[in-house]
Write a protein that holds these residues in place. Structure first.
Motif, PDB file in Angstrom:
ATOM      1  N   ASP A 184      81.009   8.077 -51.905  1.00  0.00           N
ATOM      2  CA  ASP A 184      80.164   9.392 -52.442  1.00  0.00           C
ATOM      3  C   ASP A 184      78.554   8.974 -52.071  1.00  0.00           C
ATOM      4  OD1 ASP A 184      82.054  11.583 -52.791  1.00  0.00           O
ATOM      5  OD2 ASP A 184      82.659  10.263 -54.200  1.00  0.00           O
ATOM      6  N   TRP A 185      78.367   7.645 -52.856  1.00  0.00           N
ATOM      7  CA  TRP A 185      76.799   7.439 -52.512  1.00  0.00           C
ATOM      8  C   TRP A 185      76.816   5.943 -52.883  1.00  0.00           C
ATOM      9  CZ3 TRP A 185      75.313   4.987 -56.710  1.00  0.00           C
ATOM     10  CH2 TRP A 185      76.104   4.965 -58.214  1.00  0.00           C
ATOM     11  N   ALA A 186      75.715   5.441 -52.176  1.00  0.00           N
ATOM     12  CA  ALA A 186      75.325   4.033 -52.357  1.00  0.00           C
ATOM     13  C   ALA A 186      73.870   3.850 -52.714  1.00  0.00           C
ATOM     14  CB  ALA A 186      75.445   3.472 -51.103  1.00  0.00           C
ATOM     15  N   TYR A 187      73.597   3.002 -53.570  1.00  0.00           N
ATOM     16  CA  TYR A 187      72.275   2.706 -54.113  1.00  0.00           C
ATOM     17  C   TYR A 187      71.937   1.344 -54.070  1.00  0.00           C
ATOM     18  CZ  TYR A 187      68.063   2.901 -57.021  1.00  0.00           C
ATOM     19  OH  TYR A 187      66.692   2.807 -57.418  1.00  0.00           O
ATOM     20  N   ILE A 188      71.009   0.793 -53.234  1.00  0.00           N
ATOM     21  CA  ILE A 188      70.778  -0.426 -52.803  1.00  0.00           C
ATOM     22  C   ILE A 188      69.362  -0.857 -53.553  1.00  0.00           C
ATOM     23  CG2 ILE A 188      69.964  -2.010 -50.449  1.00  0.00           C
ATOM     24  CD1 ILE A 188      71.329   0.283 -48.878  1.00  0.00           C
ATOM     25  N   THR A 195      79.279  13.815 -46.232  1.00  0.00           N
ATOM     26  CA  THR A 195      78.288  14.584 -47.017  1.00  0.00           C
ATOM     27  C   THR A 195      77.785  13.589 -48.194  1.00  0.00           C
ATOM     28  OG1 THR A 195      80.335  14.909 -48.542  1.00  0.00           O
ATOM     29  CG2 THR A 195      80.037  16.632 -46.742  1.00  0.00           C
ATOM     30  N   GLY A 196      77.784  12.049 -47.910  1.00  0.00           N
ATOM     31  CA  GLY A 196      77.524  11.476 -49.067  1.00  0.00           C
ATOM     32  C   GLY A 196      75.887  11.213 -49.043  1.00  0.00           C
ATOM     33  N   ARG A 197      75.508  10.224 -49.800  1.00  0.00           N
ATOM     34  CA  ARG A 197      73.766   9.777 -49.994  1.00  0.00           C
ATOM     35  C   ARG A 197      73.838   8.461 -49.773  1.00  0.00           C
ATOM     36  NH1 ARG A 197      74.574  14.648 -49.561  1.00  0.00           N
ATOM     37  NH2 ARG A 197      73.302  16.340 -50.193  1.00  0.00           N
ATOM     38  N   ILE A 198      72.934   7.931 -49.361  1.00  0.00           N
ATOM     39  CA  ILE A 198      72.275   6.445 -49.307  1.00  0.00           C
ATOM     40  C   ILE A 198      70.970   6.389 -50.032  1.00  0.00           C
ATOM     41  CG2 ILE A 198      71.573   4.281 -48.251  1.00  0.00           C
ATOM     42  CD1 ILE A 198      73.396   5.333 -45.792  1.00  0.00           C
ATOM     43  N   ALA A 199      70.934   5.764 -51.163  1.00  0.00           N
ATOM     44  CA  ALA A 199      69.746   5.901 -51.947  1.00  0.00           C
ATOM     45  C   ALA A 199      69.516   4.097 -52.076  1.00  0.00           C
ATOM     46  CB  ALA A 199      69.766   6.439 -53.250  1.00  0.00           C
ATOM     47  N   GLY A 200      68.089   4.037 -52.780  1.00  0.00           N
ATOM     48  CA  GLY A 200      67.654   2.503 -52.897  1.00  0.00           C
ATOM     49  C   GLY A 200      66.247   2.776 -53.792  1.00  0.00           C
ATOM     50  N   HIS A 201      66.175   1.459 -54.030  1.00  0.00           N
ATOM     51  CA  HIS A 201      64.847   1.132 -55.085  1.00  0.00           C
ATOM     52  C   HIS A 201      63.859   0.385 -54.279  1.00  0.00           C
ATOM     53  CE1 HIS A 201      63.199  -0.649 -59.025  1.00  0.00           C
ATOM     54  NE2 HIS A 201      62.813   0.593 -58.855  1.00  0.00           N
ATOM     55  N   ASP A 202      62.577   0.346 -54.706  1.00  0.00           N
ATOM     56  CA  ASP A 202      61.576  -0.511 -54.224  1.00  0.00           C
ATOM     57  C   ASP A 202      61.101  -0.185 -52.751  1.00  0.00           C
ATOM     58  OD1 ASP A 202      60.852  -2.196 -56.291  1.00  0.00           O
ATOM     59  OD2 ASP A 202      63.026  -3.093 -55.980  1.00  0.00           O
ATOM     60  N   CYS A 245      66.106   8.553 -51.386  1.00  0.00           N
ATOM     61  CA  CYS A 245      67.532   9.413 -51.319  1.00  0.00           C
ATOM     62  C   CYS A 245      67.670   9.845 -49.983  1.00  0.00           C
ATOM     63  CB  CYS A 245      68.052  10.221 -52.573  1.00  0.00           C
ATOM     64  SG  CYS A 245      69.824  10.724 -52.182  1.00  0.00           S
ATOM     65  N   LEU A 246      68.660   9.329 -49.116  1.00  0.00           N
ATOM     66  CA  LEU A 246      68.767   9.998 -48.012  1.00  0.00           C
ATOM     67  C   LEU A 246      70.054  10.824 -47.781  1.00  0.00           C
ATOM     68  CD1 LEU A 246      68.272   6.539 -46.102  1.00  0.00           C
ATOM     69  CD2 LEU A 246      66.527   8.133 -46.500  1.00  0.00           C
ATOM     70  N   LYS A 247      69.966  11.751 -46.696  1.00  0.00           N
ATOM     71  CA  LYS A 247      71.309  12.351 -46.572  1.00  0.00           C
ATOM     72  C   LYS A 247      71.196  12.584 -44.763  1.00  0.00           C
ATOM     73  CE  LYS A 247      69.413  17.249 -46.735  1.00  0.00           C
ATOM     74  NZ  LYS A 247      69.835  18.307 -47.730  1.00  0.00           N
ATOM     75  N   ARG A 248      72.605  12.741 -44.100  1.00  0.00           N
ATOM     76  CA  ARG A 248      72.567  13.012 -42.767  1.00  0.00           C
ATOM     77  C   ARG A 248      71.965  14.209 -42.499  1.00  0.00           C
ATOM     78  NH1 ARG A 248      77.187  10.086 -43.775  1.00  0.00           N
ATOM     79  NH2 ARG A 248      77.725   8.254 -42.404  1.00  0.00           N
TER      80      ARG A 248
END
Length: 178
Positions: free
Chosen positions: A97-101, A124-131, A174-177
């Protein structure tokens, strides 16, 4: 960027990404953010990926085993020791459902992680990350996260949903398609 909303910090982001689902924290280190994820996002399953073999983070695996013993035993928390690219590749496509990098922040690794997450995260998921910043000001190190994430959005049809604005300037995205 036109539809992105600003959030005060990455803790607030955890309430906004899909709650109660399946997520992965790529680069778990000592589990500080893991604790926040479990409390605020309440995932049904959370996977932690980290090599835990660098001197800086070598005690992190023991710390995580001790702190999250109950979540590991219940099957809510899964530890995946190894590199981000090896371990992300093990997930079935459209599983997360999501990934945090939050790994080494180089353009090359961030780019490869984004490409893998694009396949592993549900439509419908999200890709998120830090820095999401140009570098570390304490130790002068240049980061490639901004370049990799913006190129990924343009080339693969994703858009920014959220950006955080912490005072220390190590922002999250945080990204979505589209």
């Amino acid at each position: 960027m036109e539809n992105a909303r600003l959030l005060p910090d990455r803790g607030e982001l955890l309430y906004r990404i899909p709650n109660g689902g399946i997520g992965v924290e790529v680069g778990a280190a000592f589990g500080e953010y893991t604790a926040e994820i479990l409390k605020k996002n309440r995932p049904a399953q959370l996977y932690l990926i980290d090599p835990w073999n660098m001197d800086r983070y070598s005690s992190g695996l023991d710390q995580i085993h001790n702190q999250f013993k109950d979540q590991i035993e219940s099957g809510q928390l899964h530890l995946m020791q190894g590199t981000s690219l090896e371990k992300l590749a093990e997930f079935e496509d459209d599983f997360l459902d999501w990934a945090y990098i939050d790994t080494d922040h180089s353009f090359e690794l961030t780019w490869q992680e984004l490409l893998l997450c694009e396949k592993k995260v549900k439509r419908t998921g999200r890709i998120a990350g830090h820095d999401f910043c140009t570098g570390n000001t304490v130790k002068p190190i240049v980061y490639g996260v901004v370049e990799a994430v913006t190129k990924f959005c343009k080339d693969y049809g994703w858009q920014f949903e959220f950006l955080t604005v912490e005072s220390h300037a190590h922002f999250s995205y945080c990204l979505k398609r589209l």
